[in-house]
Design a protein around this motif. Structure first.
Motif, PDB file in Angstrom:
ATOM      1  N   ARG A 142      24.059 -50.777  68.776  1.00  0.00           N
ATOM      2  CA  ARG A 142      24.945 -50.701  67.611  1.00  0.00           C
ATOM      3  C   ARG A 142      26.225 -51.500  67.853  1.00  0.00           C
ATOM      4  NH1 ARG A 142      29.404 -48.620  66.110  1.00  0.00           N
ATOM      5  NH2 ARG A 142      29.746 -47.588  68.121  1.00  0.00           N
ATOM      6  N   MET A 143      26.834 -51.336  69.024  1.00  0.00           N
ATOM      7  CA  MET A 143      28.064 -52.051  69.344  1.00  0.00           C
ATOM      8  C   MET A 143      27.824 -53.558  69.401  1.00  0.00           C
ATOM      9  SD  MET A 143      29.568 -49.500  72.306  1.00  0.00           S
ATOM     10  CE  MET A 143      31.005 -50.536  72.651  1.00  0.00           C
ATOM     11  N   GLY A 144      26.680 -53.947  69.950  1.00  0.00           N
ATOM     12  CA  GLY A 144      26.363 -55.368  70.043  1.00  0.00           C
ATOM     13  C   GLY A 144      26.174 -56.017  68.683  1.00  0.00           C
ATOM     14  N   ARG A 145      25.490 -55.326  67.784  1.00  0.00           N
ATOM     15  CA  ARG A 145      25.276 -55.863  66.432  1.00  0.00           C
ATOM     16  C   ARG A 145      26.609 -56.009  65.693  1.00  0.00           C
ATOM     17  NH1 ARG A 145      19.780 -55.409  64.572  1.00  0.00           N
ATOM     18  NH2 ARG A 145      20.546 -55.287  62.431  1.00  0.00           N
ATOM     19  N   VAL A 159      24.411 -66.703  71.258  1.00  0.00           N
ATOM     20  CA  VAL A 159      23.160 -67.296  71.722  1.00  0.00           C
ATOM     21  C   VAL A 159      22.259 -66.232  72.326  1.00  0.00           C
ATOM     22  CG1 VAL A 159      22.156 -69.069  73.203  1.00  0.00           C
ATOM     23  CG2 VAL A 159      24.416 -69.425  72.197  1.00  0.00           C
ATOM     24  N   THR A 160      22.776 -65.533  73.314  1.00  0.00           N
ATOM     25  CA  THR A 160      22.029 -64.460  73.965  1.00  0.00           C
ATOM     26  C   THR A 160      23.002 -63.358  74.353  1.00  0.00           C
ATOM     27  OG1 THR A 160      22.270 -65.507  76.133  1.00  0.00           O
ATOM     28  CG2 THR A 160      20.233 -65.974  74.931  1.00  0.00           C
ATOM     29  N   THR A 189      13.330 -53.237  76.145  1.00  0.00           N
ATOM     30  CA  THR A 189      12.656 -52.604  75.013  1.00  0.00           C
ATOM     31  C   THR A 189      13.645 -51.858  74.138  1.00  0.00           C
ATOM     32  OG1 THR A 189      10.584 -52.387  76.246  1.00  0.00           O
ATOM     33  CG2 THR A 189      10.894 -50.918  74.356  1.00  0.00           C
ATOM     34  N   PHE A 190      14.582 -51.137  74.768  1.00  0.00           N
ATOM     35  CA  PHE A 190      15.580 -50.382  74.014  1.00  0.00           C
ATOM     36  C   PHE A 190      16.523 -51.300  73.231  1.00  0.00           C
ATOM     37  CE2 PHE A 190      14.498 -47.092  77.180  1.00  0.00           C
ATOM     38  CZ  PHE A 190      14.349 -45.992  76.343  1.00  0.00           C
ATOM     39  N   LEU A 191      16.733 -52.516  73.736  1.00  0.00           N
ATOM     40  CA  LEU A 191      17.681 -53.437  73.113  1.00  0.00           C
ATOM     41  C   LEU A 191      16.997 -54.455  72.195  1.00  0.00           C
ATOM     42  CD1 LEU A 191      19.913 -54.101  76.259  1.00  0.00           C
ATOM     43  CD2 LEU A 191      20.549 -52.751  74.257  1.00  0.00           C
ATOM     44  N   ALA A 192      15.739 -54.215  71.881  1.00  0.00           N
ATOM     45  CA  ALA A 192      14.971 -55.179  71.082  1.00  0.00           C
ATOM     46  C   ALA A 192      15.552 -55.390  69.699  1.00  0.00           C
ATOM     47  CB  ALA A 192      13.515 -54.729  70.977  1.00  0.00           C
ATOM     48  N   VAL A 196      19.248 -60.754  69.099  1.00  0.00           N
ATOM     49  CA  VAL A 196      19.276 -61.953  69.939  1.00  0.00           C
ATOM     50  C   VAL A 196      18.582 -61.612  71.255  1.00  0.00           C
ATOM     51  CG1 VAL A 196      21.422 -62.860  68.955  1.00  0.00           C
ATOM     52  CG2 VAL A 196      21.531 -61.351  70.937  1.00  0.00           C
ATOM     53  N   PRO A 197      18.065 -62.614  71.971  1.00  0.00           N
ATOM     54  CA  PRO A 197      17.454 -62.338  73.274  1.00  0.00           C
ATOM     55  C   PRO A 197      18.467 -61.674  74.206  1.00  0.00           C
ATOM     56  CG  PRO A 197      16.984 -64.588  72.561  1.00  0.00           C
ATOM     57  CD  PRO A 197      17.998 -64.052  71.613  1.00  0.00           C
TER      58      PRO A 197
END
Length: 413
Positions: A142-145, A159-160, A189-192, A196-197
């Protein structure tokens, strides 16, 4: 007749250098000149510095501009009359890297642009479910998105992503992270759903990468040691992060400092972690906690408890810190003797506790490092503090693009 030895030197190329390869090589040479200039550099200066023709420089510059790796800026003529020269410098509106970090007290997300500037940084407490892998990595997703969306309006393209974890990693699998109670967790898997890769790496490695970029006078070779509920190290030699043959280097916390010492969670005895981790230090303080395995401290901030007692000159706290510093110095002395580095950076909790650790660490290093008498080893806290790992994680993508800009350009075509 059997050969006396097997030739292990560099192999000759399988084929002649192709025209495309030469073009890529020239592009990387020019980009590295722009990267290393420190200020906008003109096309004429690039031609002089590289020996390439002006038309070649112009073609490469246009390709780098189109790929948003560089931008144009005016350069004054040092007070002389006339129009400002047009200089080329790194772009702050192109590719960016996302870093995610799991700390003892919370989670962090960071975005860094190609110039190495932090453009987004957020922190959140650990989810209420504690260190459950699904809850932790779901919150990080959530924080990454949110971070990716926040920098899109700044014309940055993530990029990644790279996740920093306190333990050895095999691909995207966290083999073991005692501070989190994790074993064989497939973090990828959890971060799919991140969009982004995402790569996964040891937090000490990533923090060392962050420190490599930090400061106006970057260090070429150093040993970064991260203290906390576990202890890890990042090794940088000649400007390159050394990960080991399988990426598992730096497990300094499980270097033996006393052969018949206390039992360690790893199954061995006398490991550095049993003397110098925050769990070990906290466990030596009467009344602080009855936990010494450092898996979890409910309602306790270990760094705060230790520093509060040390500042009050609590004899037990000072003795525990002195013992931790001596054990850390013994382990670091062996590493310095092997690696021949001149600087040791104390990161994580060790940075916060450095006032009480440095003297003991330096005393052991001065006594045990063979070259210390004529080439003293510098021991100091890090520049980035607790954000070193998340910044280093974000810099991973940027570091790859800086070293091989053609990989990013190929994606844009």
């Amino acid at each position: 007749m059997t050969a006396a030895f097997r030739q292990n030197g560099p192999r000759p190329p399988d084929s002649a250098v192709r025209q495309e390869d030469l073009r890529d090589l020239n592009l990387e040479v020019v980009f590295q000149r722009i990267l290393g200039a420190g200020s906008p550099i003109s096309r004429t200066e690039l031609a002089t510095a590289t020996g390439l023709t002006r038309p070649t420089i112009t073609r490469i510059a246009e390709e780098l501009l189109a790929g948003r790796l560089i931008t144009e800026k005016g350069v004054p003529h040092n007070g002389r009359a006339g129009r400002p020269r047009v200089g080329l410098t790194l772009s702050d509106r192109g590719p960016a890297g996302l870093g995610l970090d799991i700390r003892a007290d919370g989670l962090a997300a960071c975005v860094v642009d190609l110039t190495g500037t932090v453009r987004h940084l957020t922190f959140a407490p650990m989810p209420y479910t504690g260190r459950d892998a699904g809850a932790v990595l779901g919150e990080l997703t959530r924080m990454g998105r949110e971070a990716i969306e926040a920098v899109m309006i700044k014309e940055l393209t993530v990029v990644t992503a790279t996740l920093a974890v306190p333990g050895p990693v095999d691909g995207e699998v966290v083999r073991v992270a005692p501070a989190l109670g994790w074993r064989d967790v497939d973090a990828g898997t959890f971060l799919a759903d991140l969009g982004v890769p995402c790569a996964v790496d040891n937090e000490a490695n990533l923090a060392a990468l962050g420190e490599l970029y930090a400061g106006d006078d970057p260090l070429g070779s150093f040993l970064y040691v991260s203290g906390g509920l576990g202890i890890g190290a990042g090794i940088v030699l000649d400007g390159t992060l050394m990960r080991g043959a399988r990426g598992w280097s730096g497990e300094l916390g499980h270097v033996t400092v006393e052969s018949e010492g206390a039992a360690c969670a790893c199954g061995s005895r006398g490991c550095l972690a049993t003397y110098a981790s925050t769990g070990a230090i906290l466990g030596a303080l009467p009344g602080a906690t009855n936990r010494t395995d450092a898996l979890e401290f409910v309602g306790i901030n270990p760094d705060s408890v230790i520093t509060t007692r040390a500042e009050a000159a609590d004899p037990a706290a000072l003795a525990a810190l002195d013992r931790a510093g001596s054990a850390l110095g013994i382990a670091l002395s062996g590493a310095v003797n092997v690696l021949d580095v001149g600087t040791v950076l104390l990161g994580g909790s060790f940075a916060l506790l450095s006032s009480w650790l440095v003297d003991s660490v330096r005393a052991e290093i001065d006594r045990r490092v063979v070259t210390a008498s004529w080439s003293p080893v510098t021991v100091r806290p890090t520049l980035l503090g607790p954000d070193a790992a998340v910044i280093g994680a974000a810099l991973t993508s940027i570091d790859q693009i800086r070293r091989r800009p053609t990989t990013w350009l190929a994606r844009q075509s």
